[in-house]
Write a protein that holds these residues in place. Structure first.
Motif, PDB file in Angstrom:
ATOM      1  N   VAL A 243       0.840  -1.202   0.000  1.00 41.01           N
ATOM      2  CA  VAL A 243       0.000   0.000   0.000  1.00 41.01           C
ATOM      3  C   VAL A 243       0.875   1.253   0.000  1.00 41.01           C
ATOM      4  CG1 VAL A 243      -1.681   1.325   1.336  1.00 41.01           C
ATOM      5  CG2 VAL A 243      -1.962  -1.143   1.084  1.00 41.01           C
ATOM      6  N   SER A 244       1.964   1.228   0.777  1.00 42.97           N
ATOM      7  CA  SER A 244       2.881   2.378   0.790  1.00 42.97           C
ATOM      8  C   SER A 244       3.517   2.589  -0.578  1.00 42.97           C
ATOM      9  CB  SER A 244       3.969   2.170   1.844  1.00 42.97           C
ATOM     10  OG  SER A 244       3.402   2.077   3.141  1.00 42.97           O
ATOM     11  N   SER A 245       3.902   1.495  -1.236  1.00 39.90           N
ATOM     12  CA  SER A 245       4.482   1.607  -2.580  1.00 39.90           C
ATOM     13  C   SER A 245       3.472   2.166  -3.559  1.00 39.90           C
ATOM     14  CB  SER A 245       4.966   0.231  -3.059  1.00 39.90           C
ATOM     15  OG  SER A 245       5.975  -0.277  -2.213  1.00 39.90           O
ATOM     16  N   LEU A 246       2.229   1.722  -3.439  1.00 41.74           N
ATOM     17  CA  LEU A 246       1.181   2.223  -4.326  1.00 41.74           C
ATOM     18  C   LEU A 246       0.952   3.713  -4.098  1.00 41.74           C
ATOM     19  CD1 LEU A 246      -0.917   1.413  -6.472  1.00 41.74           C
ATOM     20  CD2 LEU A 246      -2.534   0.990  -4.606  1.00 41.74           C
ATOM     21  N   ALA A 247       0.948   4.125  -2.824  1.00 37.02           N
ATOM     22  CA  ALA A 247       0.768   5.549  -2.515  1.00 37.02           C
ATOM     23  C   ALA A 247       1.925   6.376  -3.070  1.00 37.02           C
ATOM     24  CB  ALA A 247       0.661   5.744  -1.005  1.00 37.02           C
ATOM     25  N   ALA A 248       3.151   5.837  -2.966  1.00 38.64           N
ATOM     26  CA  ALA A 248       4.315   6.558  -3.510  1.00 38.64           C
ATOM     27  C   ALA A 248       4.210   6.704  -5.016  1.00 38.64           C
ATOM     28  CB  ALA A 248       5.603   5.820  -3.135  1.00 38.64           C
ATOM     29  N   ARG A 249       3.706   5.685  -5.691  1.00 41.37           N
ATOM     30  CA  ARG A 249       3.569   5.766  -7.140  1.00 41.37           C
ATOM     31  C   ARG A 249       2.500   6.785  -7.540  1.00 41.37           C
ATOM     32  NH1 ARG A 249       4.334  -0.414  -9.460  1.00 41.37           N
ATOM     33  NH2 ARG A 249       6.309  -0.823  -8.402  1.00 41.37           N
ATOM     34  N   VAL A 250       1.431   6.849  -6.767  1.00 37.73           N
ATOM     35  CA  VAL A 250       0.393   7.844  -7.044  1.00 37.73           C
ATOM     36  C   VAL A 250       0.974   9.249  -6.919  1.00 37.73           C
ATOM     37  CG1 VAL A 250      -1.759   8.847  -6.183  1.00 37.73           C
ATOM     38  CG2 VAL A 250      -1.545   6.369  -6.409  1.00 37.73           C
ATOM     39  N   GLU A 251       1.730   9.496  -5.841  1.00 38.53           N
ATOM     40  CA  GLU A 251       2.330  10.817  -5.646  1.00 38.53           C
ATOM     41  C   GLU A 251       3.353  11.133  -6.743  1.00 38.53           C
ATOM     42  OE1 GLU A 251       1.356  13.082  -3.491  1.00 38.53           O
ATOM     43  OE2 GLU A 251      -0.197  11.663  -2.884  1.00 38.53           O
ATOM     44  N   SER A 252       4.104  10.109  -7.184  1.00 40.49           N
ATOM     45  CA  SER A 252       5.093  10.324  -8.243  1.00 40.49           C
ATOM     46  C   SER A 252       4.415  10.740  -9.544  1.00 40.49           C
ATOM     47  CB  SER A 252       5.913   9.048  -8.468  1.00 40.49           C
ATOM     48  OG  SER A 252       6.660   8.720  -7.312  1.00 40.49           O
ATOM     49  N   ASP A 253       3.334  10.050  -9.903  1.00 39.49           N
ATOM     50  CA  ASP A 253       2.630  10.395 -11.133  1.00 39.49           C
ATOM     51  C   ASP A 253       1.982  11.771 -11.032  1.00 39.49           C
ATOM     52  OD1 ASP A 253       3.402   8.095 -12.325  1.00 39.49           O
ATOM     53  OD2 ASP A 253       1.502   7.043 -12.085  1.00 39.49           O
ATOM     54  N   LYS A 254       1.480  12.130  -9.849  1.00 39.86           N
ATOM     55  CA  LYS A 254       0.912  13.468  -9.662  1.00 39.86           C
ATOM     56  C   LYS A 254       1.996  14.536  -9.863  1.00 39.86           C
ATOM     57  CE  LYS A 254      -1.695  14.053  -6.032  1.00 39.86           C
ATOM     58  NZ  LYS A 254      -2.167  13.916  -4.631  1.00 39.86           N
ATOM     59  N   ALA A 255       3.201  14.253  -9.351  1.00 44.00           N
ATOM     60  CA  ALA A 255       4.304  15.208  -9.512  1.00 44.00           C
ATOM     61  C   ALA A 255       4.691  15.352 -10.983  1.00 44.00           C
ATOM     62  CB  ALA A 255       5.511  14.754  -8.683  1.00 44.00           C
ATOM     63  N   VAL A 256       4.698  14.234 -11.720  1.00 45.19           N
ATOM     64  CA  VAL A 256       5.028  14.275 -13.144  1.00 45.19           C
ATOM     65  C   VAL A 256       4.015  15.124 -13.907  1.00 45.19           C
ATOM     66  CG1 VAL A 256       5.175  12.898 -15.251  1.00 45.19           C
ATOM     67  CG2 VAL A 256       6.276  12.090 -13.163  1.00 45.19           C
ATOM     68  N   LEU A 257       2.724  14.859 -13.651  1.00 43.03           N
ATOM     69  CA  LEU A 257       1.685  15.606 -14.361  1.00 43.03           C
ATOM     70  C   LEU A 257       1.689  17.077 -13.969  1.00 43.03           C
ATOM     71  CD1 LEU A 257      -1.266  13.037 -14.292  1.00 43.03           C
ATOM     72  CD2 LEU A 257       0.360  13.509 -16.111  1.00 43.03           C
ATOM     73  N   ALA A 258       2.034  17.373 -12.707  1.00 42.68           N
ATOM     74  CA  ALA A 258       2.125  18.772 -12.287  1.00 42.68           C
ATOM     75  C   ALA A 258       3.237  19.491 -13.043  1.00 42.68           C
ATOM     76  CB  ALA A 258       2.359  18.853 -10.780  1.00 42.68           C
ATOM     77  N   CYS A 259       4.386  18.830 -13.196  1.00 41.61           N
ATOM     78  CA  CYS A 259       5.502  19.436 -13.940  1.00 41.61           C
ATOM     79  C   CYS A 259       5.135  19.641 -15.408  1.00 41.61           C
ATOM     80  CB  CYS A 259       6.746  18.546 -13.827  1.00 41.61           C
ATOM     81  SG  CYS A 259       7.526  18.560 -12.197  1.00 41.61           S
TER      82      CYS A 259
END
Length: 534
Positions: A243-259
């Motif tokens: 679950v922690s890994s999944l949450a980290a991946r969600v945050e990573s993709d959000k950061a990519v789309l924000a950039c």
């Protein structure tokens, strides 16, 4: 002859009157800019007095000049330098960050020396006019690098048995195990005796519990132990990690789309077709940020000087060098390449065989290549981070950077240049224990299913050698860089070399399956080819 002289006199008089009227001066500059006569427009600005210049700068449509970059670079630079030299107060609001971000886009997509020469003085003028612009670009660069790093988190994960599988497959298997166990637990709860569970809350009161007989306690122990055996299984403890890994991946993709969203807002023409890797877009702008930051630090006064110290700030995608830089520093750069090659030789001769000998890794034979590759990438990140912290500590200790004048900025630049030279001279003996521990901890925390890695001496030796090489490379000016473009799927003989697995089979395919060792780049020139598996 007399008529010609009179006509010239009238023209000069008209030009003089134009430069003393803000309205006419602005009109003159706009007409020249619309005709793309930017140097002529800059000449008009260079002859304006403080009052007229202030009025013109306040009304000048900078956004139109930004669109004309790099052709309008001299005009914008002249405007900023003139405002600085005349000490115009209050300073007009010039969109320096917008100009800088446009330079980022240009330098990120085109690393030609001609373009850099045309924009270098403008970058220096920007940072002197608005020093905060440097911090804004540096923050954006770090954000882009973090987003690129986050893209790489969508890799394989280890399941309960240690096999590397997709995160979603691992989560599905884990949830299915939970479902099966919970069904067993529900059935067991239905079978518990009334001694262990009773619907009446009074049965669990302190007085009732003290009245239990020996047989009742035995029965309760057997019931609870059976239930605990069902629900408390080591195989069920992986879900929080997944679950922690999944949450980290969600945050990573959000950061990519924000950039990407920030880039699209500043560049509506950005091509984001389905076939274009988003990492290429992010790394292009990261290179641009690093190039602009380097230009901003090149000079003790407004404009660029050839001997100005370069910024210690760089990213995974920095590393521009000119021909003069290369010829002047070629011997030292050759030593850096040799040191980097020696680290790969250590990895191939010692680390990979040692990892192959570890029993837990034999079920995943390709994991050792990913470990070695991660070590060199993490070593460069750790070395650059340590360098930036040490330079920041020097600034803080001496109270540098508190002033907001050009003289203060120049003093800080000289201080950082001297500190960097000292670090470079002691690169072979500087203590790097902090960087080495950072790399080891990151590897062990990511692969906590393989505690045997912590006791692998060859792995620790490789980390030490990689950090030492990365430290020396990061202190060079301009720095070499490891190539982080892992999007190619076909081998390029100029950038890739095939790794021989030693199983006797000849691999003729040019399709790249994975990278074993990253390439080392000197600007756009590959000085050590990447090692790949095909």
């Amino acid at each position: 002859m007399n008529e010609s002289r009179e006509r010239i006199r009238r023209e000069r008089e008209r030009e003089k009157n134009t430069y003393t009227s803000p309205r006419l001066a602005l009109r003159r500059v706009l007409l020249l800019a619309e005709g793309r006569q930017f140097r002529e427009a800059a000449a008009v600005l260079s002859r304006l007095g403080p009052g007229v210049l202030q009025s013109v700068a306040a009304e000048l449509p900078i956004d139109l000049l930004v669109e004309a970059l790099p052709h309008s670079a001299h005009l914008i630079e002249t405007l900023l330098n003139r405002l600085i030299s005349l000490e115009v107060t209050p300073r007009p609001e010039v969109q320096c960050e917008t100009v800088a971000w446009r330079l980022v886009g240009l330098l990120g997509s085109d690393q030609g020396s001609g373009l850099r020469a045309r924009t270098a003085r403008l970058a220096g003028a920007l940072v002197h006019y608005t020093p905060d612009t440097r911090d804004a670009i540096d923050a954006r660069r770090r954000q882009l690098d973090a987003a690129v790093q986050g893209l790489g988190t969508h890799g394989l994960t280890a399941d309960a048995s240690g096999t590397l599988i997709s995160l979603h497959v691992a989560m599905k298997n884990e949830l299915q195990r939970h479902v099966d166990v919970y069904k067993q637990a529900l059935h067991k709860l239905e079978e518990l005796s009334t001694v262990t569970v009773n619907q009446d809350p009074a049965s669990s009161s302190h007085q009732r519990l003290l009245a239990l007989s020996h047989a009742d306690v035995e029965r309760r122990l057997i019931d609870n132990k059976s239930l605990l055996t069902i629900v408390d299984k080591p195989a069920l403890r992986q879900l929080p990690t997944l679950v922690s890994s999944l949450a980290a991946r969600v945050e990573s993709d959000k950061a990519v789309l924000a950039c990407v969203g920030q880039i699209k807002r500043s560049d509506p023409t950005l091509d984001l077709s389905d076939t274009r890797p988003v990492a290429g877009v992010l790394m292009s702008y990261s290179r641009g940020c690093a190039a602009v930051l380097t230009q901003m630090s090149e000079g003790d006064s407004v404009g660029q000087t050839p001997t100005a110290p370069r910024s210690p700030t760089d990213s995974a995608s920095d590393g521009y060098h000119s021909d003069s830089d290369d010829s002047h520093q070629h011997p030292d750069r050759s030593k850096l390449v040799s040191q980097y090659a020696a680290v790969w030789a250590r990895a191939a001769d010692e680390a990979l065989p040692a990892l192959s000998a570890l029993e837990p890794l034999r079920q995943t034979p390709h994991l050792k290549y990913k470990i070695v590759f991660s070590i060199v990438v993490l070593s460069f990140r750790a070395a650059i981070s340590l360098r930036d912290r040490r330079l920041s500590e020097v600034k803080a200790l001496l109270g540098a950077g508190d002033g907001d004048s050009a003289a203060s900025d120049a003093a800080v630049a000289r201080l950082l240049a001297a500190a960097t030279r000292l670090l470079r001279d002691t690169a072979h003996s500087f203590p790097l224990g902090e960087a080495e521990r950072t790399v080891i901890n990151q590897v062990l925390s990511t692969l906590r299913e393989y505690p045997c890695l912590g006791g692998c001496g060859a792995l620790h030796a490789l980390v030490a050698a990689a950090c030492r090489a990365a430290w020396a490379v990061s202190l060079h000016s301009p720095p070499l860089r490891i190539d982080t473009d892992f999007t190619p799927v076909v081998m390029n003989p100029e950038k890739h070399v095939r790794f021989t697995l030693g199983d006797g089979r000849e691999r003729r395919s040019d399709l790249i399956k994975s990278f074993v060792w990253p390439a080392l780049m000197d600007g756009n020139r590959c000085v050590f080819r990447a090692v790949v598996l095909t």
